[in-house]
Write a protein that holds these residues in place. Structure first.
Motif, PDB file in Angstrom:
ATOM      1  N   VAL A 122       0.832  -1.207   0.000  1.00 21.40           N
ATOM      2  CA  VAL A 122       0.000   0.000   0.000  1.00 21.40           C
ATOM      3  C   VAL A 122       0.862   1.250   0.000  1.00 21.40           C
ATOM      4  O   VAL A 122       0.603   2.217  -0.739  1.00 21.40           O
ATOM      5  CB  VAL A 122      -0.945  -0.021   1.221  1.00 21.40           C
ATOM      6  N   TYR A 151      -4.921  -8.144   2.274  1.00 22.50           N
ATOM      7  CA  TYR A 151      -4.808  -6.807   1.674  1.00 22.50           C
ATOM      8  C   TYR A 151      -6.172  -6.108   1.646  1.00 22.50           C
ATOM      9  O   TYR A 151      -6.285  -4.923   2.010  1.00 22.50           O
ATOM     10  CB  TYR A 151      -4.236  -6.942   0.271  1.00 22.50           C
ATOM     11  N   GLN A 152      -7.202  -6.822   1.234  1.00 19.51           N
ATOM     12  CA  GLN A 152      -8.532  -6.227   1.202  1.00 19.51           C
ATOM     13  C   GLN A 152      -9.032  -5.887   2.608  1.00 19.51           C
ATOM     14  O   GLN A 152      -9.638  -4.825   2.830  1.00 19.51           O
ATOM     15  CB  GLN A 152      -9.516  -7.201   0.527  1.00 19.51           C
ATOM     16  N   MET A 155      -7.148  -2.773   3.890  1.00 20.34           N
ATOM     17  CA  MET A 155      -7.630  -1.533   3.265  1.00 20.34           C
ATOM     18  C   MET A 155      -8.944  -1.088   3.898  1.00 20.34           C
ATOM     19  O   MET A 155      -9.191   0.112   4.079  1.00 20.34           O
ATOM     20  CB  MET A 155      -7.827  -1.776   1.768  1.00 20.34           C
ATOM     21  N   GLU A 161      -6.803   4.124   0.524  1.00 23.69           N
ATOM     22  CA  GLU A 161      -6.971   3.784  -0.876  1.00 23.69           C
ATOM     23  C   GLU A 161      -5.611   3.787  -1.551  1.00 23.69           C
ATOM     24  O   GLU A 161      -4.751   4.618  -1.244  1.00 23.69           O
ATOM     25  CB  GLU A 161      -7.906   4.787  -1.575  1.00 23.69           C
TER      26      GLU A 161
END
Length: 433
Positions: A122, A151-152, A155, A161
């Motif tokens: 990220v 990862y999802q 976030m 973002e």
């Protein structure tokens, strides 16, 4: 013994005397009996004031061992990717916030290790440092499916973002990892990173047009395109004869085991397009196709159209030949085809159905296409459903040979023989009655 300069905080009386109580010297008020101070153990720290228990026992919270290990792994990953200090600082901040969140408190150790890589990913994408998730997973030796899920989740938890990356930026960063400049290797093997990136990017676009990129991981394909681009920019006898393994050894890169397969697929596509170049008279093979890579990528749209047209014409000619063989111009009663056809018509309908079921299945349609996705050209084998298969009810007869095939030990064979003998005797008694 009176203590000078002290007053009682309760009544304000100056009559304070020193009193030895339990080997500890104390200052006590004569009028009300309050303890003004309790000697050196508490006087230097709290100066006789009231202190809560939580203040006296409070300690700074220290990170656990797994968190420290994750921070170390995060820093090592940034060193390998040659990320700057800003990316490393931002990654550490994200990791500290996500690690202490309730969503990642009771998860497995593998997910916590993936969390460090996701924080680096990220941060790199936010600060315009092109890195793919496949690269992070390869460096950490982690499962890419698990890393995608972490990862999802990360976030969503951190409410951040990350912008999408461009393939050209990824290729540029990937080409810079190869140590093939004039300062690193011999002049015959040296190549500029800008020229290498431009040619490799053209090969990636060609691979996308030929469906090679569909559903594939990016790292093996990028390595294959860089290798072919390096060979085609200066196709001398040294570069052409050098294998992918030796090229990676010279460039100080770890060879990907799937990259060799991608090289073969790219060469196959290049050979199909190289045969359509009008000014090339010699036969184009996988050994000399790298000499024509420059012309192929420069005129790839025209060559793709010519190759597709030539392939369609070849299919039409093949269909015409098949039709001529199936329908000859001679009379039907004088041709061997008519004899075989009449003999087939004379067969019973059941026999005709059996012959159709025993025929080989139709070939895959991907084999007839010039360019098709890899999953179509090489499909996974699946079990064919048997036509006319009856449902199993449990009342079917079981042969003796099938029963004997399940018997394994001599004891089982003996018990089976005794049961069979008893069953036969019972049947004979039933018949007699």
């Amino acid at each position: 013994m009176p203590a000078a300069g002290l007053k009682c905080p309760r009544c304000g009386s100056p009559n304070i005397v020193e009193d030895d109580h339990h080997t500890q010297r104390q200052n006590v008020c004569v009028d009300c009996g309050a303890v003004v101070s309790e000697g050196a153990l508490t006087h230097d720290v709290f100066e006789g004031s009231d202190v809560s228990y939580s203040r006296t026992t409070a300690v700074a919270k220290k990170p656990c061992l797994n968190q420290i290990k994750g921070q170390q792994q995060l820093k090592a990953l940034c060193r390998v990717l040659r990320a700057n200090d800003e990316i490393e600082t931002l990654s550490s901040t994200y990791f500290a916030q996500a690690y202490e969140h309730e969503s990642f408190l009771k998860v497995s150790l593998q997910k916590k290790e993936c969390l460090a890589g996701c924080c680096v990913l990220v941060s790199c994408r936010q600060l315009n440092w092109p890195v793919t998730m496949g690269t992070i997973a390869c460096l950490m030796e982690a499962d890419i499916v698990m890393m995608g899920a972490v990862y999802q989740e990360m976030m969503k938890v951190l409410k951040v973002e990350a912008p999408l990356i461009n393939i050209s930026d990824v290729m540029e960063a990937h080409c810079q990892e190869y140590k093939i400049t004039s300062l690193d290797v011999h002049e015959d093997l040296a190549e500029d990173h800008k020229d290498l990136n431009k040619r490799a990017l053209s090969l990636v676009e060609l691979a996308a047009d030929a469906w090679i990129l569909t559903g594939r991981k990016p790292v093996p394909l990028m390595m294959a395109t860089v290798y072919l681009a390096w060979q085609s920019l200066n196709p001398n006898h040294v570069r052409i004869k050098m294998s992918l393994e030796k090229f990676c050894l010279i460039a100080k890169m770890k060879k990907n085991r799937v990259a060799a397969k991608r090289v073969g697929e790219l060469k196959e596509v290049l050979c199909k397009l190289g045969k359509e170049i009008p000014w090339v008279t010699d036969p184009v093979t996988s050994d000399n196709v790298v000499k024509h890579v420059g012309d192929i990528v420069k005129n790839r749209f025209a060559l793709l159209r010519r190759a597709m047209r030539s392939h369609e014409d070849a299919l039409k000619e093949e269909n015409q030949l098949c039709c001529e063989e199936a329908n000859p111009s001679e009379p039907e009663d004088q041709t061997p085809y008519a004899t075989t056809r009449n003999s087939k018509e004379a067969k019973e309908p059941g026999e005709d159905t059996e012959s159709k079921s025993n025929q080989e299945p139709e070939p895959n349609w991907g084999k007839r296409m010039l360019f098709a996705p890899p999953c179509v050209i090489h499909p996974k084998r699946r079990r064919m459903a048997l036509e006319g298969l009856k449902d199993v009810t449990g009342d079917e007869e079981i042969s003796d040979s099938e029963i004997e095939s399940y018997i394994r030990t001599p004891r089982e064979a003996r018990e089976f023989a005794e049961m069979q003998k008893a069953w036969e005797s019972q049947n004979e008694e039933a018949k007699c009655e």
